[in-house]
Motif scaffolding. Structure first.
Motif, PDB file in Angstrom:
ATOM      1  N   THR A  13       1.764  -1.228  -0.126  1.00  0.00           N
ATOM      2  CA  THR A  13      -0.050  -0.166  -0.140  1.00  0.00           C
ATOM      3  C   THR A  13       0.903   1.300  -0.003  1.00  0.00           C
ATOM      4  O   THR A  13       0.120   2.223  -0.591  1.00  0.00           O
ATOM      5  CB  THR A  13      -1.691  -0.075   0.863  1.00  0.00           C
ATOM      6  OG1 THR A  13      -0.085   0.050   2.202  1.00  0.00           O
ATOM      7  CG2 THR A  13      -1.924  -1.253   0.869  1.00  0.00           C
ATOM      8  N   ALA A  14       2.306   1.391   0.390  1.00  0.00           N
ATOM      9  CA  ALA A  14       2.942   2.262   0.972  1.00  0.00           C
ATOM     10  C   ALA A  14       3.913   2.548  -0.679  1.00  0.00           C
ATOM     11  O   ALA A  14       3.595   4.138  -0.798  1.00  0.00           O
ATOM     12  CB  ALA A  14       3.896   2.209   1.592  1.00  0.00           C
ATOM     13  N   LEU A  15       4.042   1.824  -1.080  1.00  0.00           N
ATOM     14  CA  LEU A  15       4.446   1.921  -2.990  1.00  0.00           C
ATOM     15  C   LEU A  15       3.456   2.581  -3.444  1.00  0.00           C
ATOM     16  O   LEU A  15       2.442   1.641  -3.882  1.00  0.00           O
ATOM     17  CB  LEU A  15       5.267   0.776  -2.768  1.00  0.00           C
ATOM     18  CG  LEU A  15       6.914   0.890  -1.955  1.00  0.00           C
ATOM     19  CD1 LEU A  15       7.482  -0.276  -2.888  1.00  0.00           C
ATOM     20  CD2 LEU A  15       7.104   1.511  -1.446  1.00  0.00           C
ATOM     21  N   PRO A  16       3.956   3.143  -4.886  1.00  0.00           N
ATOM     22  CA  PRO A  16       3.248   3.121  -5.931  1.00  0.00           C
ATOM     23  C   PRO A  16       3.332   1.722  -6.865  1.00  0.00           C
ATOM     24  O   PRO A  16       3.798   1.023  -6.986  1.00  0.00           O
ATOM     25  CB  PRO A  16       3.835   3.935  -6.984  1.00  0.00           C
ATOM     26  CG  PRO A  16       4.825   4.772  -6.113  1.00  0.00           C
ATOM     27  CD  PRO A  16       5.304   3.946  -5.028  1.00  0.00           C
ATOM     28  N   ARG A  17       2.049   1.473  -7.396  1.00  0.00           N
ATOM     29  CA  ARG A  17       1.715   0.609  -7.868  1.00  0.00           C
ATOM     30  C   ARG A  17       2.719  -0.583  -9.266  1.00  0.00           C
ATOM     31  O   ARG A  17       2.846  -1.454  -9.263  1.00  0.00           O
ATOM     32  CB  ARG A  17       0.169   0.409  -8.686  1.00  0.00           C
ATOM     33  CG  ARG A  17       0.091  -1.022  -9.809  1.00  0.00           C
ATOM     34  CD  ARG A  17      -1.487  -2.097  -7.744  1.00  0.00           C
ATOM     35  NE  ARG A  17      -1.304  -3.115  -9.129  1.00  0.00           N
ATOM     36  CZ  ARG A  17      -1.405  -3.974  -8.410  1.00  0.00           C
ATOM     37  NH1 ARG A  17      -1.005  -4.008  -7.869  1.00  0.00           N
ATOM     38  NH2 ARG A  17      -2.850  -5.368  -9.211  1.00  0.00           N
ATOM     39  N   PHE A  18       3.777   1.125  -9.404  1.00  0.00           N
ATOM     40  CA  PHE A  18       3.966   0.553 -10.802  1.00  0.00           C
ATOM     41  C   PHE A  18       5.185   0.731 -10.456  1.00  0.00           C
ATOM     42  O   PHE A  18       6.617   0.024 -11.313  1.00  0.00           O
ATOM     43  CB  PHE A  18       4.744   1.353 -11.974  1.00  0.00           C
ATOM     44  CG  PHE A  18       4.469   3.215 -10.896  1.00  0.00           C
ATOM     45  CD1 PHE A  18       5.445   3.546 -10.771  1.00  0.00           C
ATOM     46  CD2 PHE A  18       2.985   3.929 -10.742  1.00  0.00           C
ATOM     47  CE1 PHE A  18       5.599   4.550 -10.373  1.00  0.00           C
ATOM     48  CE2 PHE A  18       3.587   5.512 -10.016  1.00  0.00           C
ATOM     49  CZ  PHE A  18       4.945   5.949 -10.249  1.00  0.00           C
ATOM     50  N   THR A  19       5.440   0.467  -9.252  1.00  0.00           N
ATOM     51  CA  THR A  19       7.211   0.343  -8.412  1.00  0.00           C
ATOM     52  C   THR A  19       7.909  -1.332  -8.997  1.00  0.00           C
ATOM     53  O   THR A  19       7.302  -2.213  -8.709  1.00  0.00           O
ATOM     54  CB  THR A  19       6.690   0.634  -6.909  1.00  0.00           C
ATOM     55  OG1 THR A  19       6.868   1.578  -6.184  1.00  0.00           O
ATOM     56  CG2 THR A  19       8.336   0.115  -6.550  1.00  0.00           C
ATOM     57  N   SER A  20       8.746  -0.912  -9.280  1.00  0.00           N
ATOM     58  CA  SER A  20       9.763  -2.315 -10.334  1.00  0.00           C
ATOM     59  C   SER A  20       9.451  -3.379  -9.303  1.00  0.00           C
ATOM     60  O   SER A  20       9.799  -2.969  -7.686  1.00  0.00           O
ATOM     61  CB  SER A  20      10.831  -2.371 -10.816  1.00  0.00           C
ATOM     62  OG  SER A  20      11.699  -2.074  -9.556  1.00  0.00           O
ATOM     63  N   LEU A  21      10.220  -4.609  -9.164  1.00  0.00           N
ATOM     64  CA  LEU A  21       9.800  -5.226  -8.250  1.00  0.00           C
ATOM     65  C   LEU A  21      11.700  -5.671  -7.242  1.00  0.00           C
ATOM     66  O   LEU A  21      11.757  -6.201  -6.528  1.00  0.00           O
ATOM     67  CB  LEU A  21       9.958  -6.942  -8.917  1.00  0.00           C
ATOM     68  CG  LEU A  21       9.191  -7.231  -9.663  1.00  0.00           C
ATOM     69  CD1 LEU A  21       8.713  -8.912 -10.468  1.00  0.00           C
ATOM     70  CD2 LEU A  21       7.573  -7.094  -8.521  1.00  0.00           C
ATOM     71  N   ALA A  22      12.600  -4.835  -8.180  1.00  0.00           N
ATOM     72  CA  ALA A  22      14.150  -4.788  -7.268  1.00  0.00           C
ATOM     73  C   ALA A  22      13.416  -3.803  -6.702  1.00  0.00           C
ATOM     74  O   ALA A  22      14.324  -4.172  -5.755  1.00  0.00           O
ATOM     75  CB  ALA A  22      14.954  -4.478  -8.665  1.00  0.00           C
ATOM     76  N   ALA A  23      13.079  -2.862  -6.806  1.00  0.00           N
ATOM     77  CA  ALA A  23      12.638  -1.461  -6.119  1.00  0.00           C
ATOM     78  C   ALA A  23      12.140  -1.808  -4.590  1.00  0.00           C
ATOM     79  O   ALA A  23      12.163  -1.338  -3.839  1.00  0.00           O
ATOM     80  CB  ALA A  23      12.431  -0.624  -6.477  1.00  0.00           C
ATOM     81  N   ARG A  24      11.110  -3.532  -4.738  1.00  0.00           N
ATOM     82  CA  ARG A  24      10.311  -3.733  -3.836  1.00  0.00           C
ATOM     83  C   ARG A  24      11.102  -4.458  -3.058  1.00  0.00           C
ATOM     84  O   ARG A  24      10.516  -4.091  -1.725  1.00  0.00           O
ATOM     85  CB  ARG A  24       8.482  -4.111  -4.392  1.00  0.00           C
ATOM     86  CG  ARG A  24       7.522  -3.520  -4.285  1.00  0.00           C
ATOM     87  CD  ARG A  24       7.010  -4.742  -5.309  1.00  0.00           C
ATOM     88  NE  ARG A  24       5.938  -3.932  -5.631  1.00  0.00           N
ATOM     89  CZ  ARG A  24       4.395  -2.879  -5.913  1.00  0.00           C
ATOM     90  NH1 ARG A  24       4.400  -3.165  -4.339  1.00  0.00           N
ATOM     91  NH2 ARG A  24       4.225  -2.230  -6.231  1.00  0.00           N
TER      92      ARG A  24
END
Length: 187
Positions: free
Chosen positions: A7-18
């Protein structure tokens, strides 16, 4: 923490960034400061990948670190990460486990497979059959259901999972782990 990040990160955030955000969130101190050793970033295959850091900074989630310092240090900007319930010690153990999510231990694999396996490992039960709702799985992984199905097939192909099935009536994803007892007995 996976739920918080979904919920905190934008939906389009890459998997590496997650994956990086997960390590940062689990390793933060009470003031939102994080120190990541160079070896950790190398092991995650993120050393020198500044675009991943820019994603999180552009989302307002962290300040860009000084890449010349070792270990890499930064400050998280999302105050909600500091309100997460686990103690500092529990979060450190969770950060280590997130790198080696038993029972779904992975060889060096791309972030998409690592994050999917991590979410499955977090939802693995003591029973022979494990399940999670497809909507929850897609939200926690940041994938579409089609992408999830392809990643689950890849996890079966590399023998991290024995099999999986999407139950269309309940929209649950069911999976089975390889039976290591039989494999080691036959060796």
């Amino acid at each position: 923490m996976l739920t918080y990040l979904s919920t905190a990160l934008p939906r389009f955030t890459s998997l590496a960034a997650r994956l990086l955000a997960l390590q940062c969130a689990l390793r933060t101190d009470a003031r939102g400061r994080v120190r990541l050793p160079a070896g950790l970033l190398c092991g995650m295959r993120l050393r020198g990948q500044r675009e991943v850091w820019h994603e999180l900074a552009d989302a307002g989630w962290l300040e860009m670190p000084n890449f010349r310092s070792v270990p890499v240090q930064m400050r998280l900007l999302d105050a909600a990460v500091l309100d997460q319930a686990p103690s500092r010690r529990s979060r450190c153990r969770a950060a280590h486990w997130a790198l080696h999510p038993a029972p779904l231990l992975l060889p060096a694999t791309p972030p998409a497979l690592r994050l999917t396996a991590l979410v499955l490992a977090a939802h693995t039960s003591v029973h022979a059959q494990h399940c999670i709702d497809m909507d929850i799985l897609t939200r926690l992984c940041g994938h579409s259901s089609q992408q999830i199905e392809e990643l689950l097939d890849r996890l079966v192909a590399i023998r991290i999972l024995r099999a999986w099935l999407r139950h269309r009536g309940t929209d649950e994803v069911l999976w089975h782990l390889p039976n290591h007892r039989h494999e080691t007995a036959s060796l």
